[in-house]
Each structure stands twice: as C-alpha cells, then as structure tokens.
Design a protein around this motif. Sequence first.
Motif, PDB file in Angstrom:
ATOM      1  N   ILE A  95       1.070  -1.220  -0.079  1.00  0.00           N
ATOM      2  CA  ILE A  95       0.042   0.022   0.107  1.00  0.00           C
ATOM      3  C   ILE A  95       0.829   1.229   0.029  1.00  0.00           C
ATOM      4  O   ILE A  95       2.000   1.419   0.871  1.00  0.00           O
ATOM      5  N   VAL A  96       0.684   2.041  -0.809  1.00  0.00           N
ATOM      6  CA  VAL A  96       1.274   3.455  -1.138  1.00  0.00           C
ATOM      7  C   VAL A  96       0.561   4.338  -0.697  1.00  0.00           C
ATOM      8  O   VAL A  96      -0.719   4.520  -0.879  1.00  0.00           O
ATOM      9  N   VAL A  97       0.985   5.397   0.261  1.00  0.00           N
ATOM     10  CA  VAL A  97       0.240   6.463   0.738  1.00  0.00           C
ATOM     11  C   VAL A  97       0.914   7.814   0.310  1.00  0.00           C
ATOM     12  O   VAL A  97       2.087   7.829   0.711  1.00  0.00           O
ATOM     13  N   ASP A  98       0.225   8.695  -0.074  1.00  0.00           N
ATOM     14  CA  ASP A  98       0.493  10.138  -0.410  1.00  0.00           C
ATOM     15  C   ASP A  98      -0.286  11.050   0.068  1.00  0.00           C
ATOM     16  O   ASP A  98      -1.575  11.418  -0.392  1.00  0.00           O
ATOM     17  N   GLY A  99       0.075  11.558   1.287  1.00  0.00           N
ATOM     18  CA  GLY A  99      -1.025  12.490   1.695  1.00  0.00           C
ATOM     19  C   GLY A  99      -2.247  11.927   2.320  1.00  0.00           C
ATOM     20  O   GLY A  99      -2.220  11.115   2.968  1.00  0.00           O
ATOM     21  N   ASP A 100      -3.307  12.413   1.580  1.00  0.00           N
ATOM     22  CA  ASP A 100      -4.753  11.981   2.011  1.00  0.00           C
ATOM     23  C   ASP A 100      -5.122  10.847   1.197  1.00  0.00           C
ATOM     24  O   ASP A 100      -6.290  10.535   1.196  1.00  0.00           O
ATOM     25  N   ARG A 101      -4.388  10.208   0.350  1.00  0.00           N
ATOM     26  CA  ARG A 101      -4.828   9.285  -0.609  1.00  0.00           C
ATOM     27  C   ARG A 101      -3.749   7.928  -0.400  1.00  0.00           C
ATOM     28  O   ARG A 101      -2.527   8.269  -0.129  1.00  0.00           O
ATOM     29  N   ALA A 102      -4.356   6.750  -0.979  1.00  0.00           N
ATOM     30  CA  ALA A 102      -3.575   5.694  -0.613  1.00  0.00           C
ATOM     31  C   ALA A 102      -3.966   4.804  -1.880  1.00  0.00           C
ATOM     32  O   ALA A 102      -5.162   4.964  -2.454  1.00  0.00           O
ATOM     33  N   LEU A 103      -3.097   3.793  -2.256  1.00  0.00           N
ATOM     34  CA  LEU A 103      -3.568   2.836  -3.203  1.00  0.00           C
ATOM     35  C   LEU A 103      -2.902   1.622  -2.737  1.00  0.00           C
ATOM     36  O   LEU A 103      -1.892   1.293  -2.351  1.00  0.00           O
ATOM     37  N   ILE A 104      -3.733   0.670  -2.965  1.00  0.00           N
ATOM     38  CA  ILE A 104      -3.184  -0.801  -2.880  1.00  0.00           C
ATOM     39  C   ILE A 104      -2.506  -1.274  -4.337  1.00  0.00           C
ATOM     40  O   ILE A 104      -3.161  -1.094  -5.229  1.00  0.00           O
ATOM     41  N   ALA A 105      -1.066  -1.095  -4.109  1.00  0.00           N
ATOM     42  CA  ALA A 105      -0.573  -1.358  -5.578  1.00  0.00           C
ATOM     43  C   ALA A 105      -0.372  -2.681  -5.952  1.00  0.00           C
ATOM     44  O   ALA A 105       0.789  -3.332  -5.867  1.00  0.00           O
ATOM     45  N   ARG A 106      -1.460  -3.327  -6.112  1.00  0.00           N
ATOM     46  CA  ARG A 106      -1.304  -4.821  -6.688  1.00  0.00           C
ATOM     47  C   ARG A 106      -2.460  -5.059  -7.988  1.00  0.00           C
ATOM     48  O   ARG A 106      -3.385  -4.823  -7.644  1.00  0.00           O
ATOM     49  N   PRO A 107      -1.675  -5.108  -8.934  1.00  0.00           N
ATOM     50  CA  PRO A 107      -0.243  -5.092  -9.234  1.00  0.00           C
ATOM     51  C   PRO A 107       0.469  -3.728  -9.020  1.00  0.00           C
ATOM     52  O   PRO A 107      -0.288  -2.783  -9.220  1.00  0.00           O
ATOM     53  N   PRO A 108       1.748  -3.606  -9.038  1.00  0.00           N
ATOM     54  CA  PRO A 108       2.582  -2.537  -8.994  1.00  0.00           C
ATOM     55  C   PRO A 108       2.247  -1.635  -9.992  1.00  0.00           C
ATOM     56  O   PRO A 108       2.556  -0.293  -9.896  1.00  0.00           O
ATOM     57  N   ALA A 109       2.142  -1.981 -11.129  1.00  0.00           N
ATOM     58  CA  ALA A 109       2.032  -1.414 -12.284  1.00  0.00           C
ATOM     59  C   ALA A 109       0.668  -0.310 -12.054  1.00  0.00           C
ATOM     60  O   ALA A 109       0.761   0.873 -12.675  1.00  0.00           O
ATOM     61  N   LEU A 110      -0.174  -0.452 -11.230  1.00  0.00           N
ATOM     62  CA  LEU A 110      -1.033   0.505 -10.934  1.00  0.00           C
ATOM     63  C   LEU A 110      -0.371   2.011 -10.488  1.00  0.00           C
ATOM     64  O   LEU A 110      -1.002   2.975 -10.620  1.00  0.00           O
ATOM     65  N   LEU A 111       0.709   1.790  -9.969  1.00  0.00           N
ATOM     66  CA  LEU A 111       1.311   2.951  -9.469  1.00  0.00           C
ATOM     67  C   LEU A 111       1.420   3.925 -10.655  1.00  0.00           C
ATOM     68  O   LEU A 111       1.559   5.227 -10.544  1.00  0.00           O
ATOM     69  N   ASN A 112       1.727   3.269 -11.738  1.00  0.00           N
ATOM     70  CA  ASN A 112       2.151   4.213 -12.710  1.00  0.00           C
ATOM     71  C   ASN A 112       0.944   5.716 -13.232  1.00  0.00           C
ATOM     72  O   ASN A 112       1.400   6.650 -13.209  1.00  0.00           O
ATOM     73  N   ASP A 113      -0.253   5.200 -13.300  1.00  0.00           N
ATOM     74  CA  ASP A 113      -1.425   6.032 -13.623  1.00  0.00           C
ATOM     75  C   ASP A 113      -1.585   7.030 -12.270  1.00  0.00           C
ATOM     76  O   ASP A 113      -1.671   7.966 -12.188  1.00  0.00           O
ATOM     77  N   TRP A 114      -1.265   6.297 -11.118  1.00  0.00           N
ATOM     78  CA  TRP A 114      -1.865   6.808  -9.712  1.00  0.00           C
ATOM     79  C   TRP A 114      -0.790   7.918  -9.493  1.00  0.00           C
ATOM     80  O   TRP A 114      -1.189   9.042  -8.872  1.00  0.00           O
ATOM     81  N   LEU A 115       0.630   7.893  -9.942  1.00  0.00           N
ATOM     82  CA  LEU A 115       1.508   8.874  -9.489  1.00  0.00           C
ATOM     83  C   LEU A 115       1.586  10.063 -10.361  1.00  0.00           C
ATOM     84  O   LEU A 115       2.175  11.101 -10.027  1.00  0.00           O
ATOM     85  N   ARG A 116       0.827  10.184 -11.513  1.00  0.00           N
ATOM     86  CA  ARG A 116       0.758  11.159 -12.514  1.00  0.00           C
ATOM     87  C   ARG A 116       0.092  12.416 -11.782  1.00  0.00           C
ATOM     88  O   ARG A 116      -0.671  12.420 -10.986  1.00  0.00           O
TER      89      ARG A 116
END
Length: 116
Positions: A95-116
């Motif tokens: 799980i990646v947390v950035d301030g007031d939002r978080a993401l279950i990064a499973r699969p990790p590729a989900l991070l690509n769009d989430w980090l934009r």
Amino acid sequence: MALQILHNPRCSKSREALALLESRGIRPQVIEYLATPLSLDELRTLQRQLGAPVRAMLREGEDDYRELGLADASLSDTQLLQAIAERPALLQRPIVVDGDRALIARPPALLNDWLR
C-alpha cells in the motif's frame, strides 16, 4: 509528508512496487508493517485514504483469514480492522500512501497512473 509504502520485503509485489517508485526517483518512507503493525486508528485512517471498503484491505488467502472466519458477512468494519491490527499479515500489500490518498498497488503497475 513524504510518500510512504507499507512494505513486506518478503513479498515480490511489494519489492516490485518499491523498485518502481525508486526507478522514478521517489524515495518513500518504508514502513515494514509486519514489524511495526498499524493501530486500529491508523487502519481507519488508511481505509479512508484508500476510499475502499475495509474488505478490500484484507488478504483472503491468508490462513488467519480462514481461521478467524473473516468471510462472515455479518462482521463489522471495526471487527475486520481489529483483526488486521492484531494480525498484520492480513493487510493487503503493498500500500502506497501520499498525503490524504492511498493505493493498494497490486499489481504494482497501478502506480504508474496513480503517480501522475
């Protein structure tokens, strides 16, 4: 607040997510949640940050999930979060947390769009 990753170094998906972050020049605060479990209040906050049902936070394939009967639909969110607090291996990862939002990064590729 720096970006955080709730990380299990023994999990390949967690290692992949951390490597993906680092490949983008992001040095997250790494929280090994098995060694430092989250409190009930921290889990409530995390659930709000995820914007997902508590059940989405659970690893249904864990032995603890079956042993504790967590598939029982009558269990409250508080009961489920308490189970995670007591047995942190039940928490989805990574799980990646950035301030007031978080993401279950499973699969990790989900991070690509989430980090934009």
